[in-house]
Design a protein around this motif. Structure first.
Motif, PDB file in Angstrom:
ATOM      1  N   GLY A  34       0.575  -1.295   0.110  1.00 35.92           N
ATOM      2  CA  GLY A  34       0.073  -0.055  -0.090  1.00 35.92           C
ATOM      3  C   GLY A  34       0.818   1.162   0.062  1.00 35.92           C
ATOM      4  N   LEU A  35       0.471   2.402   0.202  1.00 38.79           N
ATOM      5  CA  LEU A  35       1.084   3.531  -0.004  1.00 38.79           C
ATOM      6  C   LEU A  35       2.279   3.666   1.301  1.00 38.79           C
ATOM      7  N   ALA A  36       1.931   3.253   2.251  1.00 37.16           N
ATOM      8  CA  ALA A  36       2.841   2.910   3.526  1.00 37.16           C
ATOM      9  C   ALA A  36       4.074   2.126   3.032  1.00 37.16           C
ATOM     10  N   GLY A  37       4.000   1.085   2.449  1.00 37.66           N
ATOM     11  CA  GLY A  37       5.028   0.203   1.945  1.00 37.66           C
ATOM     12  C   GLY A  37       5.613   0.846   0.844  1.00 37.66           C
TER      13      GLY A  37
ATOM     14  N   PHE B 204       7.035  -7.281  -0.479  1.00 37.09           N
ATOM     15  CA  PHE B 204       6.079  -8.163  -0.908  1.00 37.09           C
ATOM     16  C   PHE B 204       4.641  -7.924  -0.735  1.00 37.09           C
ATOM     17  N   GLU B 205       3.948  -7.856  -1.842  1.00 34.50           N
ATOM     18  CA  GLU B 205       2.662  -7.895  -1.694  1.00 34.50           C
ATOM     19  C   GLU B 205       1.709  -8.856  -1.933  1.00 34.50           C
ATOM     20  N   GLN B 206       0.696  -9.090  -1.308  1.00 37.51           N
ATOM     21  CA  GLN B 206      -0.187 -10.201  -1.369  1.00 37.51           C
ATOM     22  C   GLN B 206      -0.994 -10.315  -2.663  1.00 37.51           C
ATOM     23  N   GLY B 207      -1.375  -9.018  -2.769  1.00 32.93           N
ATOM     24  CA  GLY B 207      -2.483  -8.822  -4.075  1.00 32.93           C
ATOM     25  C   GLY B 207      -1.577  -8.888  -5.507  1.00 32.93           C
TER      26      GLY B 207
ATOM     27  N   GLY C 203      -0.654  -0.457  -4.423  1.00 32.89           N
ATOM     28  CA  GLY C 203      -1.474   0.509  -4.015  1.00 32.89           C
ATOM     29  C   GLY C 203      -2.445   0.436  -2.756  1.00 32.89           C
ATOM     30  N   GLY C 204      -2.718  -0.915  -2.504  1.00 31.41           N
ATOM     31  CA  GLY C 204      -3.539  -1.268  -1.344  1.00 31.41           C
ATOM     32  C   GLY C 204      -4.983  -0.676  -1.440  1.00 31.41           C
ATOM     33  N   ARG C 205      -5.332  -0.034  -0.253  1.00 29.69           N
ATOM     34  CA  ARG C 205      -6.550   0.476  -0.616  1.00 29.69           C
ATOM     35  C   ARG C 205      -6.951   1.708  -1.583  1.00 29.69           C
ATOM     36  N   ALA C 206      -5.770   2.476  -1.873  1.00 25.40           N
ATOM     37  CA  ALA C 206      -5.523   3.465  -2.781  1.00 25.40           C
ATOM     38  C   ALA C 206      -5.474   2.666  -4.263  1.00 25.40           C
TER      39      ALA C 206
ATOM     40  N   TYR D  21     -11.621   1.599  -6.750  1.00 24.58           N
ATOM     41  CA  TYR D  21     -12.434   0.948  -5.804  1.00 24.58           C
ATOM     42  C   TYR D  21     -13.245   2.463  -4.979  1.00 24.58           C
ATOM     43  N   CYS D  22     -12.574   3.374  -4.816  1.00 27.30           N
ATOM     44  CA  CYS D  22     -13.249   4.611  -4.429  1.00 27.30           C
ATOM     45  C   CYS D  22     -12.397   5.986  -4.846  1.00 27.30           C
ATOM     46  N   GLN D  23     -13.059   6.742  -5.130  1.00 23.43           N
ATOM     47  CA  GLN D  23     -12.404   8.199  -5.591  1.00 23.43           C
ATOM     48  C   GLN D  23     -11.604   8.520  -3.998  1.00 23.43           C
ATOM     49  N   HIS D  24     -10.361   8.890  -4.431  1.00 27.12           N
ATOM     50  CA  HIS D  24      -9.697   9.415  -3.347  1.00 27.12           C
ATOM     51  C   HIS D  24      -9.020  10.972  -3.672  1.00 27.12           C
ATOM     52  N   VAL D  25      -9.022  11.685  -2.511  1.00 27.73           N
ATOM     53  CA  VAL D  25      -8.707  12.974  -2.681  1.00 27.73           C
ATOM     54  C   VAL D  25      -7.616  13.259  -1.799  1.00 27.73           C
ATOM     55  N   ALA D  26      -6.801  14.290  -1.750  1.00 27.36           N
ATOM     56  CA  ALA D  26      -5.861  14.754  -0.703  1.00 27.36           C
ATOM     57  C   ALA D  26      -6.139  16.317  -0.602  1.00 27.36           C
TER      58      ALA D  26
ATOM     59  N   ARG E 115       2.172 -13.522  -0.519  1.00 27.92           N
ATOM     60  CA  ARG E 115       1.558 -13.227   0.780  1.00 27.92           C
ATOM     61  C   ARG E 115       2.906 -13.536   1.813  1.00 27.92           C
ATOM     62  N   VAL E 116       2.979 -12.681   2.647  1.00 26.10           N
ATOM     63  CA  VAL E 116       4.021 -13.079   3.721  1.00 26.10           C
ATOM     64  C   VAL E 116       3.287 -13.859   4.885  1.00 26.10           C
ATOM     65  N   LYS E 117       3.763 -14.974   5.153  1.00 24.28           N
ATOM     66  CA  LYS E 117       2.825 -16.091   6.127  1.00 24.28           C
ATOM     67  C   LYS E 117       3.137 -15.650   7.573  1.00 24.28           C
TER      68      LYS E 117
ATOM     69  N   GLY F  74       2.140   1.971   8.190  1.00 27.15           N
ATOM     70  CA  GLY F  74       0.744   1.800   7.828  1.00 27.15           C
ATOM     71  C   GLY F  74       0.016   3.039   8.321  1.00 27.15           C
ATOM     72  N   ASP F  75      -1.025   3.421   7.917  1.00 30.28           N
ATOM     73  CA  ASP F  75      -1.818   4.598   8.239  1.00 30.28           C
ATOM     74  C   ASP F  75      -2.402   4.624   9.773  1.00 30.28           C
ATOM     75  N   TRP F  76      -2.115   3.496  10.460  1.00 25.50           N
ATOM     76  CA  TRP F  76      -2.840   3.301  11.902  1.00 25.50           C
ATOM     77  C   TRP F  76      -1.676   3.504  12.595  1.00 25.50           C
TER      78      TRP F  76
ATOM     79  N   ALA G 189      -6.586   8.287   9.149  1.00 23.78           N
ATOM     80  CA  ALA G 189      -6.336   7.072   8.010  1.00 23.78           C
ATOM     81  C   ALA G 189      -6.419   7.879   6.709  1.00 23.78           C
ATOM     82  N   THR G 190      -5.414   8.246   6.070  1.00 22.63           N
ATOM     83  CA  THR G 190      -5.194   8.926   4.816  1.00 22.63           C
ATOM     84  C   THR G 190      -3.849   8.412   4.004  1.00 22.63           C
ATOM     85  N   MET G 191      -4.137   8.864   2.833  1.00 21.49           N
ATOM     86  CA  MET G 191      -2.552   8.696   2.196  1.00 21.49           C
ATOM     87  C   MET G 191      -1.701   9.323   2.777  1.00 21.49           C
ATOM     88  N   GLU G 192      -1.841  10.348   3.093  1.00 17.76           N
ATOM     89  CA  GLU G 192      -0.949  11.434   3.648  1.00 17.76           C
ATOM     90  C   GLU G 192      -0.203  10.604   5.076  1.00 17.76           C
TER      91      GLU G 192
HETATM   92  C1  LIG Z   1     -13.032   3.386   0.270  1.00 17.86           C
HETATM   93  C2  LIG Z   1     -11.759   4.361   0.784  1.00 17.86           C
HETATM   94  C3  LIG Z   1     -11.892   5.675   0.495  1.00 17.86           C
HETATM   95  C4  LIG Z   1     -10.667   6.454   1.039  1.00 17.86           C
HETATM   96  N1  LIG Z   1     -10.576   7.804   0.656  1.00 17.86           N
HETATM   97  C5  LIG Z   1      -9.543   8.302   1.023  1.00 17.86           C
HETATM   98  C6  LIG Z   1      -9.119   9.679   0.462  1.00 17.86           C
HETATM   99  O1  LIG Z   1     -10.079  10.219  -0.201  1.00 17.86           O
HETATM  100  N2  LIG Z   1      -8.122  10.306   0.786  1.00 17.86           N
HETATM  101  C7  LIG Z   1      -7.229   9.697   1.574  1.00 17.86           C
HETATM  102  O2  LIG Z   1      -6.137  10.387   1.866  1.00 17.86           O
HETATM  103  N3  LIG Z   1      -7.422   8.372   1.962  1.00 17.86           N
HETATM  104  C8  LIG Z   1      -8.435   7.632   1.638  1.00 17.86           C
HETATM  105  N4  LIG Z   1      -8.632   6.447   2.023  1.00 17.86           N
HETATM  106  C9  LIG Z   1      -7.708   6.120   2.956  1.00 17.86           C
HETATM  107  C10 LIG Z   1      -6.336   5.435   2.440  1.00 17.86           C
HETATM  108  O3  LIG Z   1      -6.751   4.622   1.331  1.00 17.86           O
HETATM  109  C11 LIG Z   1      -5.537   4.708   3.342  1.00 17.86           C
HETATM  110  O4  LIG Z   1      -5.258   5.424   4.452  1.00 17.86           O
HETATM  111  C12 LIG Z   1      -3.949   4.289   2.698  1.00 17.86           C
HETATM  112  O5  LIG Z   1      -4.177   4.145   1.332  1.00 17.86           O
HETATM  113  C13 LIG Z   1      -3.439   3.153   3.733  1.00 17.86           C
HETATM  114  O6  LIG Z   1      -2.458   2.809   3.130  1.00 17.86           O
HETATM  115  P1  LIG Z   1      -1.316   1.712   3.915  1.00 17.86           P
HETATM  116  O7  LIG Z   1      -0.264   1.387   3.042  1.00 17.86           O
HETATM  117  O8  LIG Z   1      -1.368   1.978   5.225  1.00 17.86           O
HETATM  118  O9  LIG Z   1      -2.523   0.360   4.010  1.00 17.86           O
HETATM  119  P2  LIG Z   1      -2.963  -0.471   2.740  1.00 17.86           P
HETATM  120  O10 LIG Z   1      -3.363   0.347   1.592  1.00 17.86           O
HETATM  121  O11 LIG Z   1      -4.277  -1.192   3.365  1.00 17.86           O
HETATM  122  O12 LIG Z   1      -1.996  -1.342   2.138  1.00 17.86           O
HETATM  123  C14 LIG Z   1      -1.612  -2.541   3.059  1.00 17.86           C
HETATM  124  C15 LIG Z   1      -1.065  -3.729   2.158  1.00 17.86           C
HETATM  125  O13 LIG Z   1      -0.623  -4.772   2.652  1.00 17.86           O
HETATM  126  C16 LIG Z   1      -0.930  -5.944   1.928  1.00 17.86           C
HETATM  127  N5  LIG Z   1      -0.787  -7.213   2.789  1.00 17.86           N
HETATM  128  C17 LIG Z   1      -1.617  -7.162   3.935  1.00 17.86           C
HETATM  129  N6  LIG Z   1      -1.266  -8.576   4.417  1.00 17.86           N
HETATM  130  C18 LIG Z   1      -0.060  -9.120   3.742  1.00 17.86           C
HETATM  131  C19 LIG Z   1       0.691 -10.048   3.619  1.00 17.86           C
HETATM  132  N7  LIG Z   1       0.438 -10.983   4.964  1.00 17.86           N
HETATM  133  N8  LIG Z   1       1.727 -10.242   2.874  1.00 17.86           N
HETATM  134  C20 LIG Z   1       1.886  -9.390   2.006  1.00 17.86           C
HETATM  135  N9  LIG Z   1       0.803  -8.020   1.687  1.00 17.86           N
HETATM  136  C21 LIG Z   1       0.008  -7.853   2.838  1.00 17.86           C
HETATM  137  C22 LIG Z   1      -2.394  -5.541   1.351  1.00 17.86           C
HETATM  138  O14 LIG Z   1      -2.884  -6.244   0.386  1.00 17.86           O
HETATM  139  C23 LIG Z   1      -2.321  -4.188   1.105  1.00 17.86           C
HETATM  140  O15 LIG Z   1      -1.971  -3.820  -0.353  1.00 17.86           O
HETATM  141  C24 LIG Z   1      -9.772   5.998   1.749  1.00 17.86           C
HETATM  142  C25 LIG Z   1      -9.874   4.360   2.014  1.00 17.86           C
HETATM  143  C26 LIG Z   1     -10.891   3.604   1.529  1.00 17.86           C
HETATM  144  C27 LIG Z   1     -10.764   2.138   1.583  1.00 17.86           C
END
Ligand SMILES: Cc1cc2nc3c(=O)[nH]c(=O)nc-3n(C[C@H](O)[C@H](O)[C@H](O)COP(=O)(O)OP(=O)(O)OC[C@H]3O[C@@H](n4cnc5c(N)ncnc54)[C@H](O)[C@@H]3O)c2cc1C
Length: 460
Positions: free
Chosen positions: A16-19, A36-39, A43-46, A60-65, A239-241, A409-411, A418-421
């Motif tokens: 995802g964006l964090a990775g 390593f990305e399981q999908g 881009g993950g959720r983005a 999946y859903c429009q994202h804005v910053a 996927r990382v187990k 991770g955003d968390w 919880a944002t891309m930022e």
């Molecule tokens: C519907 C929706 C709308 C949103 N709208 C906005 C917006 O408008 N603006 C904004 O800033 N943010 C928005 N967000 C939030 C934003 O998408 C997230 O905060 C951000 O993308 C999170 O990035 P991340 O890398 O922390 O997590 P994720 O994007 O969840 O990435 C984690 C990745 O880890 C992978 N993974 C999980 N387990 C494993 C494993 N065991 N081995 C390998 N890979 C694994 C997953 O497949 C995933 O690709 C929205 C989110 C959603 C779902």
């Protein structure tokens, strides 16, 4: 050190964006990175999917910053995708009676006064209500949060004399967009952050950045190509187990077929609900803070994708106040976003679609009689973490007690919702921790937009 050509090695788990942010900065700072990305896509959720009916790549859903997202902007500049975002300085609000009210802060006034003319133009509020909102914004900025992080913004707004209408049609509108959470659940601390960083602190903070291409094109294709050019090895569909190790060191990334890969550092960038399952008991025992993340609650977002036979509006985006449909985006097709969509869960898709169509028809004449060719409703029940009171106490630091194990991770503890930022910040902080372990005190985190004297005075 386990090394390839003497470079320290880093495994990033999660694309995802964090990775991606962690991989990009680690590679730029001379580390050998494997991601390593399981999908099948990055881009993950983005992210995006290929819609079978139209053949289009659809988010999946429009994202804005926003303009205040300084680290996301830095990441996009570094990886050459900054030009994929359009910047909008005028926001369009449609009041419950269908009238349009544009909001454009005055760039010539110093922050936070730049907001006053825009706020005064929201004429669907009485003058008294606009004045009350302005006063409460001021108080919120100066709120010392002395009672800790245990109050909701809803309680604070009632305590500070905001009318039900102002709460529903101003405060909720902004907070649902930014936090995907309702005022009766969102914490006062998270709300203060949104209004200070996103509106009050700088004249450009509120500006809307909207991707002009599908997120899959930006992150899965362009950023992936940029990473590959910098010798980042990307394992998609992998996927990382488990992460092996003990209380002191993480020793290996374990794949489902039993393959064990050793690295000098491991950055785990998976969603909070997946993270604990990756570690054996012995490692979890060394990271008590990590167990607490299981208490983080999710918040849902629903996206309604609509393909009409003609455009419904010439506006690229708009906010509908007091309706189920909160934001609309008109591009290659129309998308409606419903954040904090707790009330939508359990409703029939056809029922949601019918209400969304009624919303559009109430605002735009073009929607009446337009033929709907194709539609989709996508709800992500755990789209984001819910920014409830007490959340900040359980967000873990990026550097864990296990010396070579970092979290992203955003968390994780970024102070951001919880944002891309937030995700990019966490990736940068994780790599800062890796560099510190190597004796390099390099700062990757980009500062916030500079705060003028008046803002600093306002914040006390
Ligand atoms: C519907 C929706 C709308 C949103 N709208 C906005 C917006 O408008 N603006 C904004 O800033 N943010 C928005 N967000 C939030 C934003 O998408 C997230 O905060 C951000 O993308 C999170 O990035 P991340 O890398 O922390 O997590 P994720 O994007 O969840 O990435 C984690 C990745 O880890 C992978 N993974 C999980 N387990 C494993 C494993 N065991 N081995 C390998 N890979 C694994 C997953 O497949 C995933 O690709 C929205 C989110 C959603 C779902």
């Amino acid at each position: 050190m386990t090394n390839t050509a003497s470079k320290p090695t880093v495994a990033v788990v999660g694309g995802g964006l964090a990775g991606l942010a962690a991989a990009a900065t680690a590679a730029e700072h001379g580390l050998h990175v494997e991601l390593f990305e399981q999908g099948e896509t990055l881009g993950g959720r983005a992210g995006s999917f290929r819609d079978p009916q139209t053949g289009q790549l659809v988010d999946y859903c429009q994202h804005v910053a926003m303009g205040c997202c300084t680290n996301l902007a830095d990441f996009c500049r570094r990886t050459g995708v900054a030009d994929c975002f359009g910047r909008y300085r005028r926001l369009h609000f449609f009041a419950p009676d269908g009238t349009r009210h544009d909001f454009a802060p005055a760039g010539w006034l110093p922050a936070p006064l730049h907001l006053v003319p825009g706020l005064m133009r929201l004429r669907y509020f009485t003058l008294g209500e606009r004045w009350d909102i302005a006063r409460a914004l001021w108080w919120l900025a100066r709120e010392p949060l002395a009672g800790g992080d245990d109050e909701t913004i809803g309680e604070w707004l009632c305590r500070n004399g905001q009318s039900a209408r102002a709460i529903e049609q101003f405060w909720s509108v902004v907070l649902l967009s930014a936090l995907s959470e309702t005022v009766d659940r969102a914490s006062l601390a998270a709300a203060k952050k949104v209004f200070v960083d996103g509106l009050l602190a700088h004249a450009q903070a509120y500006e809307l950045l909207v991707p002009q291409l599908p997120l899959g094109e930006i992150f899965d294709r362009r950023v992936a190509a940029w990473l590959a050019d910098r010798n980042v090895v990307i394992h998609q569909g992998t996927r990382v187990k488990q992460i092996d190790g003990d209380a002191r060191r993480a020793t290996a990334v374990v794949l489902p077929d039993g393959t064990r890969r050793q690295f000098d550092f491991i950055v785990v960038a998976v969603p909070w609900r997946r993270v604990c399952a990756l570690f054996p008991e012995s490692m979890l025992a060394a990271m008590p803070a990590l167990r607490r993340v299981e208490g983080i609650q999710p918040a849902p977002i629903t996206a309604v994708h609509l393909w009409f036979n003609r455009p419904i509006t010439r506006l690229p985006h708009a906010t509908l106040v007091g309706r189920l449909s909160q934001w609309i985006f008109e591009g290659q097709y129309l998308q409606v976003v419903i954040s904090g969509s707790h009330g939508v869960a359990g409703r029939e898709r056809e029922d949601i679609l019918a209400e969304v169509r009624r919303d559009l028809e109430a605002v735009w004449a073009e929607a009446r009689g337009a033929r709907l060719l194709h539609w989709r409703v996508i709800t992500r029940p755990a789209a984001v973490f819910s920014a409830r009171p007490g959340l900040e106490k359980i967000r873990p630091d990026q550097h864990t007690p296990v010396e070579n194990l970092m979290l992203a991770g955003d968390w994780t503890a970024t102070g951001w919702p919880a944002t891309m930022e937030g995700a990019v910040r966490s990736g940068y902080l994780a790599v800062e921790a890796v560099l510190r372990s190597l004796g390099r005190n390099e700062r990757l985190l980009v500062p916030d937009l500079p705060r003028g004297r008046l803002v600093r005075w306002m914040l006390g």
